[in-house]
Design an enzyme around this catalytic site. Sequence first.
Site, mmCIF file in Angstrom:
data_model
loop_
_atom_site.group_PDB
_atom_site.id
_atom_site.type_symbol
_atom_site.label_atom_id
_atom_site.label_comp_id
_atom_site.label_asym_id
_atom_site.label_seq_id
_atom_site.Cartn_x
_atom_site.Cartn_y
_atom_site.Cartn_z
ATOM 1 N N GLU A 58 34.410 135.988 41.490
ATOM 2 C CA GLU A 58 33.853 134.712 41.978
ATOM 3 C C GLU A 58 35.025 133.761 42.032
ATOM 4 O OE1 GLU A 58 32.991 131.290 42.199
ATOM 5 O OE2 GLU A 58 31.710 131.266 40.422
ATOM 6 N N GLU B 130 41.644 124.460 48.297
ATOM 7 C CA GLU B 130 40.779 123.946 47.238
ATOM 8 C C GLU B 130 41.580 122.928 46.409
ATOM 9 O OE1 GLU B 130 39.671 126.911 44.240
ATOM 10 O OE2 GLU B 130 37.640 126.128 44.326
ATOM 11 N N THR C 257 41.527 132.139 43.537
ATOM 12 C CA THR C 257 41.628 133.256 44.482
ATOM 13 C C THR C 257 42.931 134.020 44.237
ATOM 14 O OG1 THR C 257 40.263 132.103 46.071
ATOM 15 C CG2 THR C 257 41.661 133.823 46.955
ATOM 16 N N LYS D 68 37.303 136.869 27.699
ATOM 17 C CA LYS D 68 38.441 135.972 27.450
ATOM 18 C C LYS D 68 38.149 134.609 28.058
ATOM 19 C CE LYS D 68 42.098 134.758 29.555
ATOM 20 N NZ LYS D 68 42.198 133.342 29.165
ATOM 21 N N GLY E 132 37.566 132.510 38.800
ATOM 22 C CA GLY E 132 38.790 131.717 38.715
ATOM 23 C C GLY E 132 39.408 131.551 40.080
ATOM 24 N N CYS F 79 33.756 125.164 41.764
ATOM 25 C CA CYS F 79 34.142 126.099 42.825
ATOM 26 C C CYS F 79 33.327 125.875 44.096
ATOM 27 C CB CYS F 79 33.994 127.529 42.339
ATOM 28 S SG CYS F 79 32.417 127.842 41.564
HETATM 29 P P1 NAI Z 1 43.159 130.768 36.929
HETATM 30 O O1 NAI Z 1 42.556 131.608 37.966
HETATM 31 O O2 NAI Z 1 44.616 130.932 36.637
HETATM 32 O O3 NAI Z 1 42.409 130.979 35.525
HETATM 33 C C1 NAI Z 1 41.129 131.521 35.375
HETATM 34 C C2 NAI Z 1 41.121 132.506 34.208
HETATM 35 O O4 NAI Z 1 41.944 133.631 34.512
HETATM 36 C C3 NAI Z 1 41.686 131.950 32.905
HETATM 37 O O5 NAI Z 1 40.933 132.449 31.839
HETATM 38 C C4 NAI Z 1 43.095 132.520 32.880
HETATM 39 O O6 NAI Z 1 43.624 132.620 31.596
HETATM 40 C C5 NAI Z 1 42.895 133.864 33.477
HETATM 41 N N1 NAI Z 1 44.085 134.468 34.091
HETATM 42 C C6 NAI Z 1 45.179 133.852 34.605
HETATM 43 N N2 NAI Z 1 46.043 134.766 35.089
HETATM 44 C C7 NAI Z 1 45.484 135.979 34.890
HETATM 45 C C8 NAI Z 1 45.883 137.306 35.203
HETATM 46 N N3 NAI Z 1 47.029 137.572 35.826
HETATM 47 N N4 NAI Z 1 45.065 138.317 34.864
HETATM 48 C C9 NAI Z 1 43.877 138.071 34.269
HETATM 49 N N5 NAI Z 1 43.465 136.837 33.936
HETATM 50 C C10 NAI Z 1 44.252 135.798 34.257
HETATM 51 O O7 NAI Z 1 42.866 129.279 37.259
HETATM 52 P P2 NAI Z 1 43.640 127.993 36.736
HETATM 53 O O8 NAI Z 1 45.123 128.202 36.708
HETATM 54 O O9 NAI Z 1 43.032 127.605 35.472
HETATM 55 O O10 NAI Z 1 43.335 126.938 37.886
HETATM 56 C C11 NAI Z 1 44.128 126.937 39.073
HETATM 57 C C12 NAI Z 1 43.282 126.652 40.278
HETATM 58 O O11 NAI Z 1 42.334 127.711 40.431
HETATM 59 C C13 NAI Z 1 42.417 125.412 40.189
HETATM 60 O O12 NAI Z 1 43.098 124.283 40.569
HETATM 61 C C14 NAI Z 1 41.323 125.745 41.144
HETATM 62 O O13 NAI Z 1 41.716 125.458 42.458
HETATM 63 C C15 NAI Z 1 41.145 127.222 40.978
HETATM 64 N N6 NAI Z 1 40.043 127.561 40.073
HETATM 65 C C16 NAI Z 1 38.873 127.978 40.603
HETATM 66 C C17 NAI Z 1 37.801 128.245 39.795
HETATM 67 C C18 NAI Z 1 36.512 128.690 40.345
HETATM 68 O O14 NAI Z 1 35.507 128.663 39.631
HETATM 69 N N7 NAI Z 1 36.449 129.132 41.557
HETATM 70 C C19 NAI Z 1 37.872 128.074 38.370
HETATM 71 C C20 NAI Z 1 39.166 127.688 37.876
HETATM 72 C C21 NAI Z 1 40.186 127.434 38.727
#
Ligand code: NAI
Length: 794
Positions: free
Chosen positions: A266, A397, A246, A192, A244, A300
């Site tokens: 990760e 972050e 934490t 996804k 994504g 990240c």
């Molecule tokens: P997120 O963690 O919500 O999204 C990442 C992925 O997880 C997306 O594909 C999303 O659709 C999916 N997702 C969201 N909720 C889910 C759930 N309950 N179960 C399974 N999948 C789910 O990140 P978001 O909202 O895009 O960004 C928010 C903050 O997260 C950013 O500001 C940043 O600080 C951090 N982040 C960190 C990343 C990293 O590589 N460490 C990457 C993206 C965001």
Amino acid sequence: MSIAEKFVSMEYGPAPEDPKEAISWLERHHRRFELFIGGGWKASERGEYFDTFDPSNGEKLASVAQGSVADIDVAVKSARAASEKWRVLTPHARARHLYALARLVQKHSRLLAVLETMDNGKPIRESRDIDIPLVARHFYYHAGWAQILSQEFPDHEPCGVVGQIIPWNFPLLMLAWKIAPALATGNTVVLKPAEFTPLTALLFAELCQEAGLPGGVVNIVTGDGSTGEALVKHPEVDKIAFTGSTEVGRAIRGATAASRKRLSLELGGKSPFIIFEDADLDSAVEGLVDGIWFNQGQVCCAGSRLLMQESIAEALIAKIRDRMSNLRIGAPLDKAIDIGAIVAGVQLDRIQRLVEQGVAEGASCWQPAVTLPSRGFYFPPTLLSNVHPASIVAQQEIFGPVLAAMTFRTPREAVELANNTVYGLASCVWSENINVALHVAAQLKAGVVWVNCTNLFDAACGFGGYRESGYGREGGREGLLEYLQPKWLKQAPPLPIAKTDAVEELEHAPDASTPSIDHTVKLYIGGKQARPDSGYSFPVCAADGQLLGDAALGNRKDIRNAVEAARKAEGWGKTTAHNRAQVLYYCAENLSLRRSEIIQRLAAVVGEKQATKEVNLSLERIFSYAAWADKFDGAVHNPPFRNIAIAMHEPIGTVGVICPSDVPLLGFLSLVMPLLSVGNTVVAIPSEKYPLITGDLYQIFDTSDLPGGAINIVTGYVSQLLKTLAEHDDIDGIWVYGDDATVASTKAMSIGNLKQVWTNEGKAIDWFNPQVAEGRWFLEHATQVKNIWVPYGE
Ligand code: NAI
């Protein structure tokens, strides 16, 4: 302006990349995309769509299907149906498929780069020169692993169907990091993509068709968090790989706790960028540009915390400001742009809010005088100085082009500040003194350390975090292990459900009229016998019901004391491997001296035959881990840059262990010895059935030069002690041998600090069979890999 005038002013003219091919690809699809399931396009069950935008101007690019629970179900079934054929394909055939994907990525690299930039907002310079070449490299590298997999991992098999959820910051690269190792190891995939950036994944789906990949091996289901959630919860998914936030990582850990799904996470980071006074400051500043302004800081592992040695702080800040003033911010398809657009409005608001909060907490904010484009989502490069280490901008972050600067005086203070975070993804050390740089690198709690370089990645070098940055690695040999499991594990019988009602046991204990036997074992904490906080003990009976003695009834407080002692003993992880080997051999020697008395005592509970076998095999098991102590080495990688990457096997830290009940001695040693041999410190709860073994164990440890606190033993009821152990924030990992319910509750209770968990997945492990009960599988879980990148040459 004439050329001569331009030469004097050195102003950039526009250098736009032509998006026409990407636009015609979108048009070919009528700017509307369905789900990619079973090798073809499939309308979503509910017929719902969401829009994806170009963040550089806010214009809609396309509508994309919103995958539902039912769509996920169809995709998982399609992956399951494809699984049998895919996993038994010859290694060479699988290698050819991966190779075809690598070639196609290269062939369509410009289209992929332009589309990525349009959907995400990152500068074309980065998508063209970094993201897409790395995508191709991942498929090439893993095509190689597919070819040699059965020779290198003869005792492993694929997990099965893998659910993968990726973020928006490196859309296609994260896809490659996930899909390439999964396919190489014989798994099939439902992926996804992030809702902000689904397009390159959909173009990749077309490449899968073009490459002739069998239908169902890769399925792409677009959608938002609810689609991800459906994938996580689907009962037929065998493993989840997530990158994504934490917060969502924690939610996924909770949602998978009661299942047997494997999980790799990760997550976020707040990576330190340490500059010592003897560093080449100009290079360090260039490194910083890549560290925090690469991909608008939406990385990240961004070097978002600048730690400067006090003596150079002023000069360095001046240089940084100078360099920031020269960063070009604007339309990301312009080939001469350094900083593009932020992925979406919500992310822009979040960055703004956090910066304002940092300023309110006392930070000084500096931004160069830049004109931001009038349309789209942009944020200027930002420097926050005088940041307090506890400030929100030093701890949370930000995921934007914002650098938080602090000073330090000594290397020791630098390490303390660097490690003062719940995260542990990456770090940078800049010093011309290689001794200082490596000394500091070894002490940093992070999965990657870049010495005098920044943000280098390669498929051969595992990437992943320590602490709340997650666990599991992507890339390298260790990355493959995330998608493989020992062949015997699936076939192993379930462990019978353990009796959990400790109180009931106490009630059935022999009454006070039973003649007392003076055999009471105490706890073993910090290298000393300790009375339990409760002041109580519990009876231990032989197989025929006869009272054998009493064991201390440990409680929460005892666990906390044991954890404190284990933390203090972390020097054990810094001793030489040779030294650890010697101590373990010495343990075996001392066990051997007590061999017959231990057999005699153990026989009362498990019978003479098992007791003899246990003690004899225990000697062998200790020998094995003494042998491994100086042989479970890391590796040196040769990435395609002028760098070496030193992959170190580091201990996890302090690990809590719930030991098998039915195999009191051998079971205890089979779990504790691998942890000790690679330098962890341990808090163990021994067999509930025969905790008196503790009395023999502490005599062995006491006389074997094992430093006090390296191993701590708290006897008592698992049902009463597990919670404290699993929830304890100062424990880095937990190993649990138990039935399904115990394993599930451990996973659920340890979500807080995201500690690493090893379990038997509710299966019975045959501790008497060295083929399954010892060796690499245990050592791999007892360690985490840190890659230290060191450049060479002038
Ligand atoms: P997120 O963690 O919500 O999204 C990442 C992925 O997880 C997306 O594909 C999303 O659709 C999916 N997702 C969201 N909720 C889910 C759930 N309950 N179960 C399974 N999948 C789910 O990140 P978001 O909202 O895009 O960004 C928010 C903050 O997260 C950013 O500001 C940043 O600080 C951090 N982040 C960190 C990343 C990293 O590589 N460490 C990457 C993206 C965001």
